[in-house]
Motif scaffolding. Structure first.
Motif, PDB file in Angstrom:
ATOM      1  N   GLU A 244      16.174  17.094  40.259  1.00  0.00           N
ATOM      2  CA  GLU A 244      14.668  18.067  40.774  1.00  0.00           C
ATOM      3  C   GLU A 244      13.974  18.361  39.883  1.00  0.00           C
ATOM      4  N   ILE A 245      14.333  17.392  38.706  1.00  0.00           N
ATOM      5  CA  ILE A 245      13.181  18.111  37.113  1.00  0.00           C
ATOM      6  C   ILE A 245      12.552  16.512  37.341  1.00  0.00           C
ATOM      7  N   THR A 246      11.178  16.832  37.152  1.00  0.00           N
ATOM      8  CA  THR A 246      10.222  15.719  36.306  1.00  0.00           C
ATOM      9  C   THR A 246      10.444  15.889  35.022  1.00  0.00           C
ATOM     10  N   TRP A 247      11.308  14.438  34.052  1.00  0.00           N
ATOM     11  CA  TRP A 247      10.911  14.174  33.184  1.00  0.00           C
ATOM     12  C   TRP A 247      10.150  13.329  32.550  1.00  0.00           C
ATOM     13  N   ILE A 248      10.011  13.684  31.179  1.00  0.00           N
ATOM     14  CA  ILE A 248       8.219  13.131  30.409  1.00  0.00           C
ATOM     15  C   ILE A 248       8.605  12.953  29.258  1.00  0.00           C
ATOM     16  N   ALA A 249       7.737  12.329  28.377  1.00  0.00           N
ATOM     17  CA  ALA A 249       8.797  11.612  27.568  1.00  0.00           C
ATOM     18  C   ALA A 249       7.089  11.520  26.348  1.00  0.00           C
ATOM     19  N   THR A 250       7.182  12.239  24.854  1.00  0.00           N
ATOM     20  CA  THR A 250       6.584  11.994  24.293  1.00  0.00           C
ATOM     21  C   THR A 250       6.301  10.531  23.617  1.00  0.00           C
ATOM     22  N   GLY A 251       7.730   9.911  23.403  1.00  0.00           N
ATOM     23  CA  GLY A 251       7.477   8.390  23.110  1.00  0.00           C
ATOM     24  C   GLY A 251       7.870   8.890  21.032  1.00  0.00           C
ATOM     25  N   GLY A 252       7.674   9.884  20.711  1.00  0.00           N
ATOM     26  CA  GLY A 252       8.575  10.370  19.615  1.00  0.00           C
ATOM     27  C   GLY A 252       7.919  11.991  18.949  1.00  0.00           C
ATOM     28  N   CYS A 253       8.855  12.022  17.894  1.00  0.00           N
ATOM     29  CA  CYS A 253       8.748  13.552  17.521  1.00  0.00           C
ATOM     30  C   CYS A 253       7.226  13.834  17.662  1.00  0.00           C
ATOM     31  N   ASN A 254       6.861  13.484  17.037  1.00  0.00           N
ATOM     32  CA  ASN A 254       4.265  13.487  17.287  1.00  0.00           C
ATOM     33  C   ASN A 254       3.519  13.015  18.105  1.00  0.00           C
ATOM     34  N   GLY A 255       4.406  11.535  18.629  1.00  0.00           N
ATOM     35  CA  GLY A 255       3.586  11.069  19.855  1.00  0.00           C
ATOM     36  C   GLY A 255       3.024  11.274  20.693  1.00  0.00           C
ATOM     37  N   CYS A 256       2.441  10.333  20.991  1.00  0.00           N
ATOM     38  CA  CYS A 256       1.062  10.976  21.724  1.00  0.00           C
ATOM     39  C   CYS A 256      -0.106  11.732  21.315  1.00  0.00           C
ATOM     40  N   LYS A 257       0.476  12.406  20.005  1.00  0.00           N
ATOM     41  CA  LYS A 257       0.039  14.023  19.685  1.00  0.00           C
ATOM     42  C   LYS A 257      -0.222  14.898  21.435  1.00  0.00           C
ATOM     43  N   TRP A 258       0.795  14.830  21.424  1.00  0.00           N
ATOM     44  CA  TRP A 258       1.684  15.732  22.232  1.00  0.00           C
ATOM     45  C   TRP A 258       1.563  17.363  22.207  1.00  0.00           C
ATOM     46  N   THR A 259       1.375  17.444  20.475  1.00  0.00           N
ATOM     47  CA  THR A 259       0.848  19.332  20.948  1.00  0.00           C
ATOM     48  C   THR A 259      -0.740  19.315  20.568  1.00  0.00           C
ATOM     49  N   ASP A 260      -1.808  18.718  20.494  1.00  0.00           N
ATOM     50  CA  ASP A 260      -3.223  18.673  21.427  1.00  0.00           C
ATOM     51  C   ASP A 260      -3.063  19.816  22.298  1.00  0.00           C
TER      52      ASP A 260
END
Length: 349
Positions: A244-260
């Motif tokens: 029911e949820i769409t799941w995505i991954a960062t690839g690491g705690c700081n992966g893919c610079k996901w807090t940019d």
């Protein structure tokens, strides 16, 4: 001295930001320049760091240097603006039908755990593929493409897995690596985990400007509820167990610079829940604050807090699934309440 003849140098890339003479931080100091854009002195300017606060105005500088002829800067020229390196993308042909999936070690684990139908469904949904880069346990490695909201392939991550446990291969594990030079597999004795970002090699351009994104980013647009985990494998497992949820991954705690903000911008307008691994709650709370400050509706799950080191939500779900009859009603309702879909959610085993 009339300060109006001088002004702080306009930003034109990091070549116009210098080392502060007081705090020593690089790239934080702005020179005062004249109408020709020539600096007065390396000490005359302002530090951009509030904690430092250094500021020497032209009038103050010339009080102590009345005879300064600025000879040191007589040949100074305005730096050329930095060359903009356009973003590169990988060919969409990488997403073609995988004809070697039965040899994929992660698929072997997933099909054994969930059956071929569900394993094939999520591998197709996320365009997970197979690579010959590593070989172990008579199987091949797994490719995780990072596809952005426009359908462009931003990066390709290759990882080796144990087909029996589903765990990724670490630096102490024995694997073989394909060698183009000798056209055969050779033992990989390098002291590193079996993770490889293949983008620049595939493009044959090691200066390519590749900008990563979430694994599963291409699924965000059509969804309203997003769960974010660290591991790509966990996103696949959670997609099977809580579809029911769409799941995505960062690839690491700081992966893919996901807090940019440029990376998490596709999450605007979505209901987002972060699922940090055990021991990472505080760090991910800080990341959630960054996202909230950019108008992302985000909460942080405490599901894994206090559990074994490196456990994540997928480990919790698998543990409960392996328990006699799966999750209790109380567990189901707790998860559902946490993500805000208590009236809609079902638990799919």
């Amino acid at each position: 001295m009339n300060d109006s003849k001088y002004h702080l140098q306009k930003y034109a890339g990091m070549s116009t930001r210098h080392t502060c003479p007081q705090c020593g931080h690089k790239g934080e100091f702005t020179y005062y320049v004249d109408e020709r854009n020539i600096p007065i002195d390396e000490s005359c300017g302002r530090c951009n760091r509030e904690r430092c606060g250094y500021h020497l105005a032209p009038s103050e500088y010339f009080k102590t240097h009345p005879g300064n002829k600025r000879n040191e800067f007589s040949t100074w020229k305005q730096p050329e603006p930095p060359t903009v390196n356009p973003v590169s993308y990988l060919p969409s042909s990488l997403l073609a039908t995988d004809t070697h999936r039965d040899k994929n070690n992660l698929f072997r684990f997933m099909s054994k755990e969930f059956g071929n139908v569900e394993a094939n469904r999520v591998f197709d949904l996320y365009h997970v593929g197979t690579s010959r880069h590593w070989r172990n346990n008579d199987g091949l490695s797994t490719t995780f493409p990072q596809i952005n909201e426009k359908g462009k392939v931003c990066q390709l991550k290759v990882m080796a897995y144990n087909p029996n446990t589903g765990k990724r291969m670490k630096k102490q594990d024995r694997v073989e690596m394909w060698s183009d030079k000798v056209q055969k597999y050779v033992p990989d004795t390098r002291p590193m985990d079996r993770v490889w970002f293949a983008g620049k090699t595939l493009l044959k351009n090691y200066k390519a400007n590749l900008q990563q994104t979430f694994f599963g980013c291409h699924l965000i647009k059509a969804s309203s509820w997003i769960g974010i985990v660290e591991s790509e494998k966990s996103a696949l497992i959670c997609s099977i167990l809580i579809p029911e949820i769409t799941w995505i991954a960062t690839g690491g705690c700081n992966g893919c610079k996901w807090t940019d903000p440029t990376v998490f911008r596709p999450l605007t307008g979505k209901k987002v829940v972060l699922y940090p691994d055990s021991g990472m709650l505080e760090k991910w709370e800080g990341k959630a604050d960054i996202m909230r400050s950019n108008q992302i509706d985000v909460t942080v799950s405490k599901t894994c807090e206090g559990l074994l080191n490196n456990w994540d939500i997928a480990d919790v779900l698998l543990r409960e699934r392996h328990a006699q009859k799966g999750m209790s009603i109380g567990d189901v309702m707790a998860y559902a309440k946490e993500i805000g879909v208590s009236r809609q959610i079902t638990y799919n085993v």
